[in-house]
Write an enzyme that holds these catalytic residues in place. Structure first.
Site, PDB file in Angstrom:
ATOM      1  CE1 TYR A 122      -3.903   2.266   0.642  1.00  0.00           C
ATOM      2  CE2 TYR A 122      -2.447   3.299   2.253  1.00  0.00           C
ATOM      3  CZ  TYR A 122      -3.605   3.318   1.493  1.00  0.00           C
ATOM      4  OH  TYR A 122      -4.461   4.391   1.582  1.00  0.00           O
ATOM      5  CE  LYS A 142      -3.446   5.074  -1.657  1.00  0.00           C
ATOM      6  NZ  LYS A 142      -4.486   5.552  -2.591  1.00  0.00           N
TER       7      LYS A 142
HETATM    8  P1  NAP Z   1     -13.593   2.629   0.897  1.00  0.00           P
HETATM    9  O1  NAP Z   1     -14.357   3.098   2.062  1.00  0.00           O
HETATM   10  O2  NAP Z   1     -13.179   1.189   0.852  1.00  0.00           O
HETATM   11  O3  NAP Z   1     -14.364   2.985  -0.440  1.00  0.00           O
HETATM   12  C1  NAP Z   1     -13.717   2.687  -1.654  1.00  0.00           C
HETATM   13  C2  NAP Z   1     -14.636   2.892  -2.830  1.00  0.00           C
HETATM   14  O4  NAP Z   1     -13.886   2.517  -3.989  1.00  0.00           O
HETATM   15  C3  NAP Z   1     -15.867   2.020  -2.830  1.00  0.00           C
HETATM   16  O5  NAP Z   1     -16.895   2.706  -3.504  1.00  0.00           O
HETATM   17  C4  NAP Z   1     -15.459   0.815  -3.640  1.00  0.00           C
HETATM   18  O6  NAP Z   1     -16.630   0.230  -4.195  1.00  0.00           O
HETATM   19  C5  NAP Z   1     -14.562   1.469  -4.705  1.00  0.00           C
HETATM   20  N1  NAP Z   1     -13.536   0.593  -5.240  1.00  0.00           N
HETATM   21  C6  NAP Z   1     -12.725  -0.265  -4.567  1.00  0.00           C
HETATM   22  N2  NAP Z   1     -11.930  -0.915  -5.418  1.00  0.00           N
HETATM   23  C7  NAP Z   1     -12.239  -0.480  -6.653  1.00  0.00           C
HETATM   24  C8  NAP Z   1     -11.771  -0.787  -7.947  1.00  0.00           C
HETATM   25  N3  NAP Z   1     -10.814  -1.689  -8.142  1.00  0.00           N
HETATM   26  N4  NAP Z   1     -12.315  -0.142  -9.003  1.00  0.00           N
HETATM   27  C9  NAP Z   1     -13.288   0.756  -8.839  1.00  0.00           C
HETATM   28  N5  NAP Z   1     -13.777   1.106  -7.634  1.00  0.00           N
HETATM   29  C10 NAP Z   1     -13.260   0.478  -6.558  1.00  0.00           C
HETATM   30  O7  NAP Z   1     -12.223   3.465   0.761  1.00  0.00           O
HETATM   31  P2  NAP Z   1     -11.862   4.933   1.310  1.00  0.00           P
HETATM   32  O8  NAP Z   1     -11.383   4.810   2.706  1.00  0.00           O
HETATM   33  O9  NAP Z   1     -12.933   5.892   0.988  1.00  0.00           O
HETATM   34  O10 NAP Z   1     -10.565   5.230   0.438  1.00  0.00           O
HETATM   35  C11 NAP Z   1     -10.638   5.946  -0.777  1.00  0.00           C
HETATM   36  C12 NAP Z   1      -9.231   6.341  -1.203  1.00  0.00           C
HETATM   37  O11 NAP Z   1      -8.616   7.099  -0.159  1.00  0.00           O
HETATM   38  C13 NAP Z   1      -8.306   5.143  -1.446  1.00  0.00           C
HETATM   39  O12 NAP Z   1      -7.448   5.429  -2.537  1.00  0.00           O
HETATM   40  C14 NAP Z   1      -7.506   5.055  -0.155  1.00  0.00           C
HETATM   41  O13 NAP Z   1      -6.238   4.460  -0.343  1.00  0.00           O
HETATM   42  C15 NAP Z   1      -7.380   6.533   0.184  1.00  0.00           C
HETATM   43  N6  NAP Z   1      -7.099   6.748   1.608  1.00  0.00           N
HETATM   44  C16 NAP Z   1      -8.009   6.395   2.560  1.00  0.00           C
HETATM   45  C17 NAP Z   1      -7.695   6.604   3.898  1.00  0.00           C
HETATM   46  C18 NAP Z   1      -8.649   6.257   5.008  1.00  0.00           C
HETATM   47  O14 NAP Z   1      -8.233   6.343   6.188  1.00  0.00           O
HETATM   48  N7  NAP Z   1      -9.899   5.885   4.734  1.00  0.00           N
HETATM   49  C19 NAP Z   1      -6.464   7.154   4.248  1.00  0.00           C
HETATM   50  C20 NAP Z   1      -5.568   7.487   3.241  1.00  0.00           C
HETATM   51  C21 NAP Z   1      -5.903   7.287   1.925  1.00  0.00           C
HETATM   52  P3  NAP Z   1     -16.619  -1.262  -4.802  1.00  0.00           P
HETATM   53  O15 NAP Z   1     -15.990  -2.126  -3.756  1.00  0.00           O
HETATM   54  O16 NAP Z   1     -18.057  -1.526  -5.084  1.00  0.00           O
HETATM   55  O17 NAP Z   1     -15.815  -1.153  -6.053  1.00  0.00           O
END
Ligand code: NAP
Length: 250
Positions: free
Chosen positions: A157, A161
């Site tokens: 991961y 990133k």
């Molecule tokens: P999340 O709650 O798991 O939501 C992810 C969304 O992306 C869901 O709608 C999922 O729907 C979709 N998705 C997952 N895999 C996919 C794929 N291969 N193709 C298309 N859509 C996909 O994630 P999140 O926490 O909001 O994170 C969003 C972004 O922020 C990510 O890049 C993550 O690395 C980054 N981020 C998050 C955090 C955190 O603490 N939450 C921190 C740093 C960075 P489906 O499963 O239906 O596709």
């Protein structure tokens, strides 16, 4: 929100990947609130539920950004339905945790890279020519503070990133003369389904190591993303913005 802010994306089209939950969903809703039409993408039906909230403003599309052919079709469908792409939020991402490097199997490593790094690259590859024809566009890659410094247990991961951060800076320089701005948002720990799945113990730990003693909200990430996507950020490109309750200050 003031009236001026509410109009920042009037007549604009935004493509948001990973829009069905968490940060992507909040970004999509924020852009809609400010006047955009949003082409919202995820693999599952969560994106249909999102579109049902604003049927005139949100178009749902199913695609896996880990599959290059599906990305090409996704961008073509967005252009066909909406005519242009003013904003791209390259947000879809997956994580893994608690796995020491020597125990990460190749399938897991490849899948994380295929979605988080190659996926973001392939989306750029197809969206950039659209924005070049328009001679305008703003791109936000959803990175992580994890990509800014080492941490144990999430090598795939974090390396992905870190690669996304470098991709952001390279792309910003390569396309600056085309009127396209490209930045990254690097969240700390945000309360989303991705984080909820990791369990209460990890959430408590993350709260304890965050100077603000709490997780961030998807809406806070959406506010920064919308600012960077808007003309208010007209002099900003190639930047990586940490939004993490103070963690990077330490
Ligand atoms: P999340 O709650 O798991 O939501 C992810 C969304 O992306 C869901 O709608 C999922 O729907 C979709 N998705 C997952 N895999 C996919 C794929 N291969 N193709 C298309 N859509 C996909 O994630 P999140 O926490 O909001 O994170 C969003 C972004 O922020 C990510 O890049 C993550 O690395 C980054 N981020 C998050 C955090 C955190 O603490 N939450 C921190 C740093 C960075 P489906 O499963 O239906 O596709």
């Amino acid at each position: 929100m003031t009236a001026a802010l509410a109009r920042r994306f009037e007549n604009k089209v935004a493509l948001v990947t990973g829009a069905g939950a968490g940060i992507g969903r909040a970004v999509a809703l924020r852009l809609v609130e400010e006047g955009a039409r949003v082409f919202a993408v995820s693999r599952g039906d969560n994106v249909d539920e999102l579109a049902a909230l604003h049927p005139q403003r949100i178009i749902a599309h199913r695609a896996d950004v880990g599959v290059p052919e599906q990305i090409e079709a996704m961008v073509a469908a967005c252009v066909e339905r909406c005519g242009r792409i003013d904003v791209l939020c390259n947000n879809a991402g997956i994580s893994h945790g608690g796995t020491p490097l020597h125990e990460i199997d190749l399938v897991l490593w490849d899948r994380i890279m295929d979605v988080n790094l190659r996926g973001a690259f392939v989306v750029l590859k197809h969206v950039l020519p659209v924005m070049m024809r328009q001679r305008s566009g703003s791109i936000i890659n959803m990175s992580s503070v994890g990509g800014m410094r080492p941490a144990v247990g999430s090598a795939a991961y974090i390396v992905g990133k870190a690669g996304l951060n470098m991709l952001t800076r390279i792309a910003a320089l390569e396309y600056v003369d085309h009127g396209i701005r490209i930045n990254a948002v690097a969240p700390g720990t945000i309360r989303t389904p991705l984080v909820e799945r990791s369990g209460a113990a990890l959430i408590e730990f993350k709260e304890s190591v965050t100077p603000m003693h709490r997780l961030g909200t998807p809406e806070e990430i959406a506010a920064l993303t919308a600012f960077l996507a808007s003309d208010e950020a007209s002099y900003i490109t190639g930047a990586i913005y940490a939004i993490d309750g103070g963690r990077c200050a330490e």
